[in-house]
Design a protein around this motif. Sequence first.
Motif, PDB file in Angstrom:
ATOM      1  N   VAL A  39      34.718  42.008  52.747  1.00 50.96           N
ATOM      2  CA  VAL A  39      34.558  40.601  52.412  1.00 50.96           C
ATOM      3  C   VAL A  39      34.898  40.382  50.937  1.00 50.96           C
ATOM      4  O   VAL A  39      35.662  39.483  50.575  1.00 50.96           O
ATOM      5  N   LEU A  40      34.345  41.211  50.087  1.00 51.39           N
ATOM      6  CA  LEU A  40      34.677  41.230  48.657  1.00 51.39           C
ATOM      7  C   LEU A  40      34.605  42.677  48.185  1.00 51.39           C
ATOM      8  O   LEU A  40      33.884  43.495  48.765  1.00 51.39           O
ATOM      9  N   GLY A  41      35.326  42.960  47.107  1.00 52.91           N
ATOM     10  CA  GLY A  41      35.329  44.322  46.580  1.00 52.91           C
ATOM     11  C   GLY A  41      36.711  44.927  46.626  1.00 52.91           C
ATOM     12  O   GLY A  41      36.902  46.034  47.136  1.00 52.91           O
ATOM     13  N   LYS A  42      37.667  44.208  46.090  1.00 52.73           N
ATOM     14  CA  LYS A  42      39.065  44.636  46.149  1.00 52.73           C
ATOM     15  C   LYS A  42      39.313  45.790  45.183  1.00 52.73           C
ATOM     16  O   LYS A  42      39.340  45.596  43.971  1.00 52.73           O
ATOM     17  N   THR A 318      35.578  41.300  36.604  1.00 51.16           N
ATOM     18  CA  THR A 318      35.202  40.022  37.189  1.00 51.16           C
ATOM     19  C   THR A 318      34.718  40.178  38.622  1.00 51.16           C
ATOM     20  O   THR A 318      33.690  39.613  39.014  1.00 51.16           O
ATOM     21  N   GLU A 319      35.459  40.954  39.412  1.00 45.53           N
ATOM     22  CA  GLU A 319      35.115  41.127  40.830  1.00 45.53           C
ATOM     23  C   GLU A 319      33.774  41.817  41.002  1.00 45.53           C
ATOM     24  O   GLU A 319      32.901  41.361  41.743  1.00 45.53           O
ATOM     25  N   SER A 320      33.604  42.959  40.329  1.00 46.94           N
ATOM     26  CA  SER A 320      32.424  43.787  40.556  1.00 46.94           C
ATOM     27  C   SER A 320      31.186  43.284  39.825  1.00 46.94           C
ATOM     28  O   SER A 320      30.089  43.265  40.395  1.00 46.94           O
ATOM     29  N   GLU A 321      31.360  42.850  38.589  1.00 49.25           N
ATOM     30  CA  GLU A 321      30.204  42.531  37.765  1.00 49.25           C
ATOM     31  C   GLU A 321      29.726  41.094  37.909  1.00 49.25           C
ATOM     32  O   GLU A 321      28.542  40.812  37.702  1.00 49.25           O
ATOM     33  N   ARG A 322      30.630  40.172  38.270  1.00 53.60           N
ATOM     34  CA  ARG A 322      30.214  38.771  38.341  1.00 53.60           C
ATOM     35  C   ARG A 322      30.373  38.158  39.730  1.00 53.60           C
ATOM     36  O   ARG A 322      29.421  37.598  40.284  1.00 53.60           O
ATOM     37  N   GLN A 347      40.397  36.099  45.190  1.00 57.59           N
ATOM     38  CA  GLN A 347      41.778  36.123  45.657  1.00 57.59           C
ATOM     39  C   GLN A 347      42.749  35.989  44.478  1.00 57.59           C
ATOM     40  O   GLN A 347      43.766  36.687  44.410  1.00 57.59           O
ATOM     41  N   ALA A 348      42.430  35.115  43.545  1.00 57.15           N
ATOM     42  CA  ALA A 348      43.280  34.949  42.364  1.00 57.15           C
ATOM     43  C   ALA A 348      43.349  36.246  41.553  1.00 57.15           C
ATOM     44  O   ALA A 348      44.406  36.605  41.019  1.00 57.15           O
ATOM     45  N   GLY A 349      42.238  36.971  41.491  1.00 56.43           N
ATOM     46  CA  GLY A 349      42.233  38.247  40.784  1.00 56.43           C
ATOM     47  C   GLY A 349      43.126  39.276  41.444  1.00 56.43           C
ATOM     48  O   GLY A 349      43.765  40.096  40.767  1.00 56.43           O
ATOM     49  N   ALA A 350      43.192  39.249  42.780  1.00 56.09           N
ATOM     50  CA  ALA A 350      44.077  40.169  43.487  1.00 56.09           C
ATOM     51  C   ALA A 350      45.536  39.838  43.206  1.00 56.09           C
ATOM     52  O   ALA A 350      46.376  40.733  43.034  1.00 56.09           O
ATOM     53  N   GLU A 351      45.833  38.551  43.136  1.00 55.49           N
ATOM     54  CA  GLU A 351      47.216  38.141  42.918  1.00 55.49           C
ATOM     55  C   GLU A 351      47.666  38.390  41.478  1.00 55.49           C
ATOM     56  O   GLU A 351      48.783  38.869  41.251  1.00 55.49           O
ATOM     57  N   LEU A 354      45.413  42.687  40.282  1.00 53.75           N
ATOM     58  CA  LEU A 354      45.849  43.825  41.082  1.00 53.75           C
ATOM     59  C   LEU A 354      47.343  43.785  41.355  1.00 53.75           C
ATOM     60  O   LEU A 354      47.997  44.821  41.457  1.00 53.75           O
ATOM     61  N   ARG A 355      47.861  42.569  41.523  1.00 57.73           N
ATOM     62  CA  ARG A 355      49.270  42.359  41.878  1.00 57.73           C
ATOM     63  C   ARG A 355      49.622  43.098  43.166  1.00 57.73           C
ATOM     64  O   ARG A 355      50.692  43.705  43.292  1.00 57.73           O
ATOM     65  N   ASN A 356      48.706  43.023  44.124  1.00 62.23           N
ATOM     66  CA  ASN A 356      48.927  43.720  45.391  1.00 62.23           C
ATOM     67  C   ASN A 356      49.082  42.762  46.565  1.00 62.23           C
ATOM     68  O   ASN A 356      48.974  43.180  47.723  1.00 62.23           O
TER      69      ASN A 356
END
Length: 433
Positions: A39-42, A318-322, A347-351, A354-356
């Motif tokens: 669900v979250l945790g990319k 951002t993903e893990s801590e907040r 999702q924005a963080g992945a784009e 991560l750029r994945n």
Amino acid sequence: MSDVLAALTAGIRTEPLDDSSADASGAAARWFVPGRIEVLGKHTDYAGGRSLLAAVDVGHTITATPREDRVLEVRSEGADGPVRIDLGEDARSAAQREVQADGHWGGYVRTVADRLEKNFPGQLRGADVTVTSTLPLAAGMSSSSALVVGLALALIDLSGIAADPAFTREITTTEQLGEYCGTIENGQSFGTLAGDRGVGTFGGSGDHTAMLCGRRDALVQYSFCPVRHARTIALGPELTFVVAVSGVEAEKTGSARDDYNRVSLAVAEILRRWREDTGRADASLADAVAGGPATAQRLRALVADDDYLAGRFEQFLTESERIIPAASVALEDGDLAEFGRLVDESQAGAEDGLRNQVPETSSLQRLARGLGAHAASAFGAGFGGSVWALVPTADAEDFAARWLDAYRAEHPERARAATSLARPGGAARRLAG
């Protein structure tokens, strides 16, 4: 008897089946292992970060029946013939290793067999193994990790490995079993249980933990390195996940493997720079950032010369801590609007970090939100794969049809795109018979 397998089933064997018992009763080790939705945790687990996970109500069933010889023969429905491994031969021989070629599902079989044989020499017994599945094809629900977990459980069960002192010394909780299965796949050691080749990708144990520790009708939040349970969040029957397969296969072989591994190797490089600069020996990036804002600022300075490393660090932080702690609270409180907003940020963080992502997964996420999903996100390794959308159960089938139609209108070349519905269905379990 090891508490870890007893926690999964009260009837687990701690001695191998004898052949007369198998002949008389058809006794076998039979396990169901679910797929999972991240669900979250990319890409947070191998960095020691948090993940919000669900074990879904579809998965693999692995049945292992003992043989008199030390041959392991594994058949999977839809596969191009069985994988046959002679455990009595040199496990490193070229002939044995042929099944571990890029893209061949037999590589996962070989990886599990090699690791169990290495960690528990001579105990792994021959077996005829069948794998059947209710997981939708290429749905991004981690069918490969489910295969690793299922084979490990069935062969540990069949061979009585759970009674081995080497097993009971290192693996005493279900979470530790998930972490061990993760190292089978990524090739790392687990305590005194030495690592092996793995499958060639540098992932963590989030998938394996979800499969072994998931809860029915609930999401689970874990942190990793080591695995620690943080909270369980009930998901009422009024909500359902719709999973859309983009039609872009998220491969982990060849150049695609290099792209995938770049994401994880970036974490290793950030941690290397941190250790070199500070003289500290933090085991994970999560341990490094635990020092607070000043630590984060120092890490930013250490990666400022590399655009990708800088983006990767911000995505993890951002993903893990907040995002994950706040999204978990929002979901517990029933604040679906805030939950959706935070998932959009993920999702924005992945784009951007991560750029994945590929255009198809970004499109699916955007379309789902436009069609009224409470939240939606790509999940898994990236570079293709699937997107989940959280919607009212009463509208789930209609939403799935409208979502697929809208996606196919934008990407008519993705004829293999498909949707399915999923609910949290609970952890891996031993089946009767």
